[in-house]
Design a protein around this motif. Sequence first.
Motif, PDB file in Angstrom:
ATOM      1  N   SER A  94       0.807  -1.221   0.000  1.00  0.00           N
ATOM      2  CA  SER A  94       0.000   0.000   0.000  1.00  0.00           C
ATOM      3  C   SER A  94       0.841   1.272   0.000  1.00  0.00           C
ATOM      4  O   SER A  94       0.389   2.317  -0.463  1.00  0.00           O
ATOM      5  CB  SER A  94      -0.939   0.004   1.214  1.00  0.00           C
ATOM      6  N   ASP A  95       2.080   1.202   0.510  1.00  0.00           N
ATOM      7  CA  ASP A  95       2.932   2.390   0.571  1.00  0.00           C
ATOM      8  C   ASP A  95       3.318   2.902  -0.808  1.00  0.00           C
ATOM      9  O   ASP A  95       3.782   4.039  -0.951  1.00  0.00           O
ATOM     10  CB  ASP A  95       4.203   2.104   1.380  1.00  0.00           C
ATOM     11  N   HIS A  96       3.142   2.067  -1.836  1.00  0.00           N
ATOM     12  CA  HIS A  96       3.517   2.477  -3.188  1.00  0.00           C
ATOM     13  C   HIS A  96       2.332   2.979  -4.013  1.00  0.00           C
ATOM     14  O   HIS A  96       2.521   3.370  -5.163  1.00  0.00           O
ATOM     15  CB  HIS A  96       4.199   1.315  -3.918  1.00  0.00           C
ATOM     16  N   LEU A  97       1.150   2.959  -3.449  1.00  0.00           N
ATOM     17  CA  LEU A  97       0.010   3.505  -4.175  1.00  0.00           C
ATOM     18  C   LEU A  97       0.109   5.016  -4.251  1.00  0.00           C
ATOM     19  O   LEU A  97       0.568   5.667  -3.310  1.00  0.00           O
ATOM     20  CB  LEU A  97      -1.299   3.108  -3.485  1.00  0.00           C
ATOM     21  N   CYS A  98      -0.313   5.591  -5.368  1.00  0.00           N
ATOM     22  CA  CYS A  98      -0.307   7.049  -5.490  1.00  0.00           C
ATOM     23  C   CYS A  98      -1.419   7.636  -4.624  1.00  0.00           C
ATOM     24  O   CYS A  98      -2.295   6.916  -4.128  1.00  0.00           O
ATOM     25  CB  CYS A  98      -0.481   7.459  -6.953  1.00  0.00           C
ATOM     26  N   HIS A  99      -1.403   8.950  -4.453  1.00  0.00           N
ATOM     27  CA  HIS A  99      -2.330   9.601  -3.530  1.00  0.00           C
ATOM     28  C   HIS A  99      -3.784   9.311  -3.863  1.00  0.00           C
ATOM     29  O   HIS A  99      -4.585   8.989  -2.989  1.00  0.00           O
ATOM     30  CB  HIS A  99      -2.106  11.114  -3.534  1.00  0.00           C
ATOM     31  N   ILE A 100      -4.142   9.421  -5.137  1.00  0.00           N
ATOM     32  CA  ILE A 100      -5.546   9.270  -5.497  1.00  0.00           C
ATOM     33  C   ILE A 100      -6.034   7.851  -5.243  1.00  0.00           C
ATOM     34  O   ILE A 100      -7.169   7.626  -4.808  1.00  0.00           O
ATOM     35  CB  ILE A 100      -5.793   9.688  -6.977  1.00  0.00           C
ATOM     36  N   CYS A 101      -5.186   6.859  -5.479  1.00  0.00           N
ATOM     37  CA  CYS A 101      -5.576   5.462  -5.262  1.00  0.00           C
ATOM     38  C   CYS A 101      -5.673   5.146  -3.769  1.00  0.00           C
ATOM     39  O   CYS A 101      -6.436   4.266  -3.363  1.00  0.00           O
ATOM     40  CB  CYS A 101      -4.589   4.519  -5.936  1.00  0.00           C
TER      41      CYS A 101
END
Length: 398
Positions: A94-101
């Motif tokens: 989850s730490d690699h998801l972009c802000h919108i996701c």
Amino acid sequence: MKTLEPSYYENFECIGDRCKDNCCTGWRVIIDKSSYQKYEQMQDEFGDRLNSNLRKVENSENDEEFAEFILDNNMKCPLLNENKLCDLYINKGSDHLCHICTSYPRIVTLYGEVAERNLSLSCPSVAQLLVDKNEKIDFIMNDEIKYNKNETILMVNKQYDELYNLVWEGRNLSIDLAQFTEIPIWKRLIIIKLISDRIQIRINNGEIGNEDIFIDELKNELISESLLKALDDIEKPNKILKINLVLMIFEFGKNHGMGNKKLTAIVENIKMLLDKSEDIEKTLNYKEEQFDKYFKMREYILENYIVYNLYNLYMKSLINKNLDIEIFELIINYSIVKLSLLATWDKNNEKLTDDEIVDVLYSLSREMEHSDTFIQSLYDDMSKKGVNTMGHLITMIY
């Protein structure tokens, strides 16, 4: 710093692959600058796949909209797998998801010293919350702002001084009125429009100050027995005109790229209403009367929808100084939702499930809420055609 949130906010829970739709399909997936830089540093096989499916947004001046995923022909994110799960989340966490996701459908907007939390109705699970909530929507103010990792501030704005108080009090009055069940919904919406008109005049004239006195005067003038009786004398509008106005809006939207599959099916249901009788006006009047009786026990859903829109839209007038366009959007949204529910009910032999109501709410929101230019373009187009007068808006409501 304080936070404000509706009472349904903390009840949201993403249901992942069990969702009836998918937030990774059907619209652009924007990547913030810090996430993009993190992706650039991935040197493994998955990193190569990820970066081959990214592109920078040309001429972007916003770090939150720095890049985007390259979608396939079905408008699907390239990292969404056949099980409706995210390969980025699976491979990198989850730490690699972009802000919108990470944040969607959560929205945090900072107005002055208050950060307002909300949920986007374009998510089916959020629509389900409004359908399930059969009690008044309250708002919770917390004295200390505490963001969690799933929240991203959508926009940060300066302090708006006394104008903030005027719009804030106008919204409070309108939300209270929207949930005042002793008055029919169509009357509530007309009075909400009249309130916004008076506030817009003060904004245009720079008449800022003494908000408490002004709001009290509005209450006495607009929420009065004499006005309510006067509204009863309004001639019942032409139902064919209402439907034609809604279809005109859908056609305008189609020409601007609007039209997911569920919404297209709803439009066809509306058109079917016009093909069922030689005396269309008489039939539509009868159908609406019967639907109102059928839907009476679930009318709270329409109230929730109005409150959601007021909370979501009203304070935007601090930015554009145009409360008129925000209330215009509220009335358009309400009218389309009401007519869409009626048409779906009619097609289904005068039955309507909660699941079908959810479909109407979130499908419309997916098209209307996520375009910065659509409502402005529609507002300008209807103004040019002369069909956004008070009389036309009453036709949409009543």
